[in-house]
Design a protein around this motif. Sequence first.
Motif, PDB file in Angstrom:
ATOM      1  N   ILE A   1      60.680 145.320 129.380  1.00  0.00           N
ATOM      2  CA  ILE A   1      61.556 145.188 128.220  1.00  0.00           C
ATOM      3  C   ILE A   1      61.302 146.364 127.287  1.00  0.00           C
ATOM      4  O   ILE A   1      60.172 146.649 126.926  1.00  0.00           O
ATOM      5  N   GLN A   2      62.374 147.046 126.907  1.00  0.00           N
ATOM      6  CA  GLN A   2      62.282 148.134 125.952  1.00  0.00           C
ATOM      7  C   GLN A   2      63.168 147.806 124.756  1.00  0.00           C
ATOM      8  O   GLN A   2      64.263 147.261 124.911  1.00  0.00           O
ATOM      9  N   PHE A   3      62.681 148.165 123.557  1.00  0.00           N
ATOM     10  CA  PHE A   3      63.506 148.000 122.357  1.00  0.00           C
ATOM     11  C   PHE A   3      64.187 149.331 122.079  1.00  0.00           C
ATOM     12  O   PHE A   3      63.545 150.314 121.738  1.00  0.00           O
ATOM     13  N   ILE A   4      65.512 149.340 122.236  1.00  0.00           N
ATOM     14  CA  ILE A   4      66.310 150.546 122.066  1.00  0.00           C
ATOM     15  C   ILE A   4      67.018 150.496 120.715  1.00  0.00           C
ATOM     16  O   ILE A   4      67.658 149.495 120.374  1.00  0.00           O
TER      17      ILE A   4
ATOM     18  N   TRP B   1      56.272 142.310 121.783  1.00  0.00           N
ATOM     19  CA  TRP B   1      57.668 142.439 121.372  1.00  0.00           C
ATOM     20  C   TRP B   1      58.635 142.076 122.500  1.00  0.00           C
ATOM     21  O   TRP B   1      59.847 141.981 122.281  1.00  0.00           O
ATOM     22  N   GLU B   2      58.120 141.850 123.701  1.00  0.00           N
ATOM     23  CA  GLU B   2      58.986 141.446 124.811  1.00  0.00           C
ATOM     24  C   GLU B   2      59.376 139.971 124.721  1.00  0.00           C
ATOM     25  O   GLU B   2      60.378 139.559 125.295  1.00  0.00           O
TER      26      GLU B   2
ATOM     27  N   TYR C   1      63.019 135.876 116.393  1.00  0.00           N
ATOM     28  CA  TYR C   1      61.633 136.178 116.075  1.00  0.00           C
ATOM     29  C   TYR C   1      60.842 136.460 117.351  1.00  0.00           C
ATOM     30  O   TYR C   1      60.999 135.767 118.357  1.00  0.00           O
ATOM     31  N   ASN C   2      59.977 137.452 117.277  1.00  0.00           N
ATOM     32  CA  ASN C   2      59.150 137.817 118.427  1.00  0.00           C
ATOM     33  C   ASN C   2      57.744 137.237 118.308  1.00  0.00           C
ATOM     34  O   ASN C   2      57.297 136.842 117.226  1.00  0.00           O
ATOM     35  N   LEU C   3      57.062 137.211 119.433  1.00  0.00           N
ATOM     36  CA  LEU C   3      55.678 136.738 119.475  1.00  0.00           C
ATOM     37  C   LEU C   3      54.783 137.883 119.015  1.00  0.00           C
ATOM     38  O   LEU C   3      54.381 138.723 119.818  1.00  0.00           O
ATOM     39  N   VAL C   4      54.475 137.913 117.736  1.00  0.00           N
ATOM     40  CA  VAL C   4      53.717 139.044 117.191  1.00  0.00           C
ATOM     41  C   VAL C   4      52.438 138.567 116.516  1.00  0.00           C
ATOM     42  O   VAL C   4      52.267 137.384 116.211  1.00  0.00           O
ATOM     43  N   ASN C   5      51.567 139.514 116.290  1.00  0.00           N
ATOM     44  CA  ASN C   5      50.286 139.278 115.652  1.00  0.00           C
ATOM     45  C   ASN C   5      50.472 138.531 114.324  1.00  0.00           C
ATOM     46  O   ASN C   5      51.192 138.991 113.449  1.00  0.00           O
ATOM     47  N   GLY C   6      49.830 137.367 114.196  1.00  0.00           N
ATOM     48  CA  GLY C   6      49.920 136.596 112.955  1.00  0.00           C
ATOM     49  C   GLY C   6      50.803 135.377 113.034  1.00  0.00           C
ATOM     50  O   GLY C   6      50.743 134.513 112.155  1.00  0.00           O
ATOM     51  N   ILE C   7      51.637 135.270 114.091  1.00  0.00           N
ATOM     52  CA  ILE C   7      52.469 134.072 114.263  1.00  0.00           C
ATOM     53  C   ILE C   7      51.563 132.864 114.526  1.00  0.00           C
ATOM     54  O   ILE C   7      50.668 132.920 115.364  1.00  0.00           O
TER      55      ILE C   7
ATOM     56  N   ARG D   1      65.077 142.906 114.936  1.00  0.00           N
ATOM     57  CA  ARG D   1      66.380 142.292 115.223  1.00  0.00           C
ATOM     58  C   ARG D   1      67.502 143.073 114.543  1.00  0.00           C
ATOM     59  O   ARG D   1      68.616 143.163 115.073  1.00  0.00           O
ATOM     60  N   LEU D   2      67.212 143.650 113.397  1.00  0.00           N
ATOM     61  CA  LEU D   2      68.223 144.363 112.631  1.00  0.00           C
ATOM     62  C   LEU D   2      68.665 145.662 113.303  1.00  0.00           C
ATOM     63  O   LEU D   2      69.855 145.958 113.382  1.00  0.00           O
ATOM     64  N   ILE D   3      67.705 146.438 113.825  1.00  0.00           N
ATOM     65  CA  ILE D   3      68.058 147.796 114.271  1.00  0.00           C
ATOM     66  C   ILE D   3      67.793 148.084 115.741  1.00  0.00           C
ATOM     67  O   ILE D   3      68.153 149.151 116.221  1.00  0.00           O
ATOM     68  N   TYR D   4      67.175 147.131 116.459  1.00  0.00           N
ATOM     69  CA  TYR D   4      66.892 147.377 117.881  1.00  0.00           C
ATOM     70  C   TYR D   4      67.605 146.358 118.772  1.00  0.00           C
ATOM     71  O   TYR D   4      67.885 145.239 118.354  1.00  0.00           O
ATOM     72  N   THR D   5      67.845 146.774 120.011  1.00  0.00           N
ATOM     73  CA  THR D   5      68.394 145.886 121.034  1.00  0.00           C
ATOM     74  C   THR D   5      67.394 145.805 122.186  1.00  0.00           C
ATOM     75  O   THR D   5      66.992 146.839 122.724  1.00  0.00           O
ATOM     76  N   PRO D   6      66.943 144.589 122.563  1.00  0.00           N
ATOM     77  CA  PRO D   6      66.027 144.472 123.699  1.00  0.00           C
ATOM     78  C   PRO D   6      66.767 144.690 125.013  1.00  0.00           C
ATOM     79  O   PRO D   6      67.786 144.044 125.278  1.00  0.00           O
TER      80      PRO D   6
END
Length: 437
Positions: free
Chosen positions: A106-109, A269-270, A279-285, A82-87
Amino acid sequence: MELTKGQEVAKEMIIDWYKSCKLTGKQFFYLSGYAGTGKTFLISLIIDILGLKEFQVAFATYTGKAASVLIQKGRDASTIHRLIYTPIEEEYETKVGNETVISKRIQFIKKTDKIPNYKLIVIDEVSMVDDKMMKDLLSFGIPVLATGDPGQLPPISGTSTFMSSPDFILTDIVRQAADNPIIKVATLARFKQEIPYGKYGDDVLVLNRANLNPTQLKNLLLKADQVICGTNATRNYLNTEIRRYKGIDVIKDQFPIPGDKVICTVNNWEKSIDEDETYNLVNGIMGKVTSNELINRTLNLSRLSFIPDFLEDETEKFVYDDGIFLNDEWTYDMHQRVYTMADGAYKLKQWLTRKTDKESFEQFRDRIKEYVLTQRNSMEDQQINRFEFGYAISAHKAQGSEWEKIVLFDESYLFGESEKWLYSAITRAKKKLVIIR
């Protein structure tokens, strides 16, 4: 609070680094330290000494769960994504035979402008950050102060070469933590020393599993905020037993039902798990299921929503591979995608190759045409997610998280660097810990 000698040295080193980093070009400082050495306190003290305001410091972590730990400690933290990328939703063309198909993904730019107002970025649990993400983070030209615990297990995947060369390691346990029973047994584990059976203060209990009767084990498991173990066999057994203890018919309800605790086991990450897309749906949530419905039994696809354990609202409904609950194995490869059709049906995304020994060219051409039509008639394509029961999880899955009360099944002897496995698992407990072996 009086600083240890190590903290005093680290404080001076970090202050000197920060004040001179623009001249020296050294943008990154890695402060390593074991549990109980006062990393969090020291970072807060240094920020005050430097005169940095709250809005000038960004606290960030790799996962949303790790960020929630900082938030609970009073920090305004976010994920690095969230800090450095834009979806960005982008369209791309794919050639299928003579046809051109347009799909979306979806790409994180990486953001192109400066991160506003920040004069320092503090990264917690830096061992979870890989080299590519760190390179992107440093590209903004802002000093980065990273902290991590060298006693923790390394990430399962990804390379973090900067972890091998900390600028300073805190090793002395601070006075305030020296009497903490959890820190005591964690330190014993780190030094490969025996942790005898018995009681350690009011907060730690080490038990022989052979001496536990079924009622005692049931009570311990139901009172725990989280159960941690080593092997898949133990994890599966414990998840089944805990569901039984909660009154669930595990034969009838082999799939998650409302109220069940689940854990996401692959990064997506999409997808976001909150309306603000923090917050993204990531491993460990992890979270508590609110709904679960079958999509297609032939495809082994279902869809569930849940309330993440550090948020208040439920998520959207996520498509997932339910084969793990049916046959104890995944139906699809990791990151397999599926099309959503206009009529609500689902069709799997495929990589088409000619089965030269099984089909003619004409058959292959017809299959291409059918697939192209499928793509054209689809509303979207998305990654198939993975969830498992989360009452009991592995020490690796527990990385970056903390719980008030933990029951730990000590299976460290099954792992290389067993002291890291045990130390990592023990330090997930905040207040109460029961070790069973």
